[in-house]
Design an enzyme around this catalytic site. Structure first.
Site, PDB file in Angstrom:
ATOM      1  N   HIS A 101       0.818  -1.217   0.000  1.00 43.11           N
ATOM      2  CA  HIS A 101       0.000   0.000   0.000  1.00 43.11           C
ATOM      3  C   HIS A 101       0.852   1.268   0.000  1.00 43.11           C
ATOM      4  O   HIS A 101       0.360   2.337  -0.357  1.00 43.11           O
ATOM      5  CB  HIS A 101      -0.986  -0.002   1.175  1.00 43.11           C
ATOM      6  N   ASP A 131       0.064  -7.570   1.496  1.00 44.29           N
ATOM      7  CA  ASP A 131       0.574  -6.206   1.615  1.00 44.29           C
ATOM      8  C   ASP A 131       2.098  -6.145   1.592  1.00 44.29           C
ATOM      9  O   ASP A 131       2.727  -5.490   2.418  1.00 44.29           O
ATOM     10  CB  ASP A 131       0.046  -5.526   2.888  1.00 44.29           C
ATOM     11  N   SER A 206       4.920   1.801   7.837  1.00 43.82           N
ATOM     12  CA  SER A 206       4.593   0.687   6.949  1.00 43.82           C
ATOM     13  C   SER A 206       5.809   0.283   6.127  1.00 43.82           C
ATOM     14  O   SER A 206       6.471   1.125   5.523  1.00 43.82           O
ATOM     15  CB  SER A 206       3.470   1.073   5.993  1.00 43.82           C
TER      16      SER A 206
END
Length: 353
Positions: A101, A131, A206
């Site tokens: 993402h 992801d 992330s």
């Protein structure tokens, strides 16, 4: 208090903000006090900052939000900038892992190394269902990579360190423990087997590293649960056994293919086992067989309970779904199946999704 599940991406534009996507650790410092400095001195150069530019197109669901409609106006696309984190896992090849993402909709990706140099990056491939994305950067001069530990899931209570780029501040380390393992059913990704940690993880982290006190990479940070969108002590990392599988497929094939068994399943509970006269009380209970799939040709039946795959225990539906989905089609496996009081071993060549 409202609970918010947040992918750890720092957006610079309203569109993405409103999308709602989305060395030994005990070494002494100066010969006296215990410090993680020797560990982090080794590990932190392998964690990088990722800067992304791109465009985002609103979906019909997004446009139901009046703020998003007002932001996009009559335009179909809007530019955005965002930041995340990444981990060098192969210095010789210039391979960096980050979250899918983070680089979604990217038109330009830059990676800032530990020495401050910024280099361009290209996406080699991604597995959005867990992801993960693999980037390639110039390998010239790269010397540091994090060793990967994909053999054993960390245990609850193990110390871990999260390293990333929270809020775009730059490299940051935080110490915590493994709070839980095997977290699933959160609806974040298609395949879930998360490590939960209280090590401080925030937006921008992330794709960053979760390491153990041996300096080995045990997970990739991906999401948090928080009432505010910032760290509340509940963070999630993708375990490296899932990440490594996807990296290997992306390196070899350029993409990830998932296998399929062709069954509908649910968790077997002691109550269900007792009512059906099943001799075990844990496993993946088959509630449906998809016609024409390998499950049908292998002889699986409704009411069977899968308790093992290639000798590894299967204790529920999520375990079976993850085990099969992380394999490539045509992989041959041996299922341990309980049918009433009988235990069977069924060889199966997995199909494709």
């Amino acid at each position: 208090m409202r609970r918010i599940l947040t992918l750890l991406l720092v957006p610079a534009m309203l569109a993405l903000a409103a999308c709602n996507s989305g060395g030994p650790a005990g070494s002494a410092a100066s010969g006296s006090l215990p410090s993680l400095n020797p560990l982090l001195t080794e590990a932190m150069p392998a964690v990088v900052n990722v800067q992304v530019r791109g465009t985002v197109r609103p979906s019909a669901e997004m446009l139901r939000d009046p703020d998003i409609r007002r932001y996009f106006g009559g335009e179909k696309e809007k530019p955005f900038r965002s930041v995340g984190s990444g981990v060098i896992v192969n210095a010789a090849k210039g391979l960096v892992i980050t979250s899918a993402h983070v680089v979604e909709n990217a038109t330009e990706i830059g990676v800032t190394l530990g020495d401050g140099n910024e280099v361009p990056a290209q996406v080699v491939g991604s597995a959005a269902d867990i992801d993960i994305a693999v980037l390639r950067i110039p390998a010239n001069g790269l010397k540091t990579e994090l060793p990967v530990d994909d053999t054993d899931m960390p245990k609850v209570g193990d110390f871990v360190v999260a390293i990333g780029n929270p809020f775009g501040l730059g490299q940051t380390a935080s110490l915590g423990i493994v709070s839980a393992t095997g977290r699933s059913g959160l609806g974040i990704e298609g395949y879930e087997d998360f490590i939960q940690t209280d090590a401080a993880i925030n937006p921008g982290s992330s794709g960053g590293a979760l390491i153990n006190l041996d300096g080995h990479l045990v997970g990739i940070n991906t999401a948090i649960i928080s009432p505010s969108g910032a760290n509340a002590g509940i963070g999630f990392a993708i375990p490296m056994h899932m990440v490594k599988n996807s990296i290997d497929q992306i390196e070899q094939y350029g993409s990830v293919s998932r296998a399929r068994l062709g069954v509908a399943i649910e968790d077997l509970t002691p109550a269900k086992a007792a009512s059906r006269g099943i001799s075990v009380n844990r496993g993946a209970l088959i509630t449906g067989i998809v016609p024409g799939t390998v499950a049908a040709s292998a002889g699986l039946r409704v009411g069977d309970v899968v308790t093992g795959l290639d000798g590894h225990p299967i204790d529920g539906a999520t375990a079976l779904r993850n085990a099969v989905g992380l394999m490539r089609p045509q992989t041959s496996v041996l299922l341990t199946v309980v049918r009433g009081k009988e235990t069977l071993s069924l060889p199966v060549a997995l199909g494709a999704q």
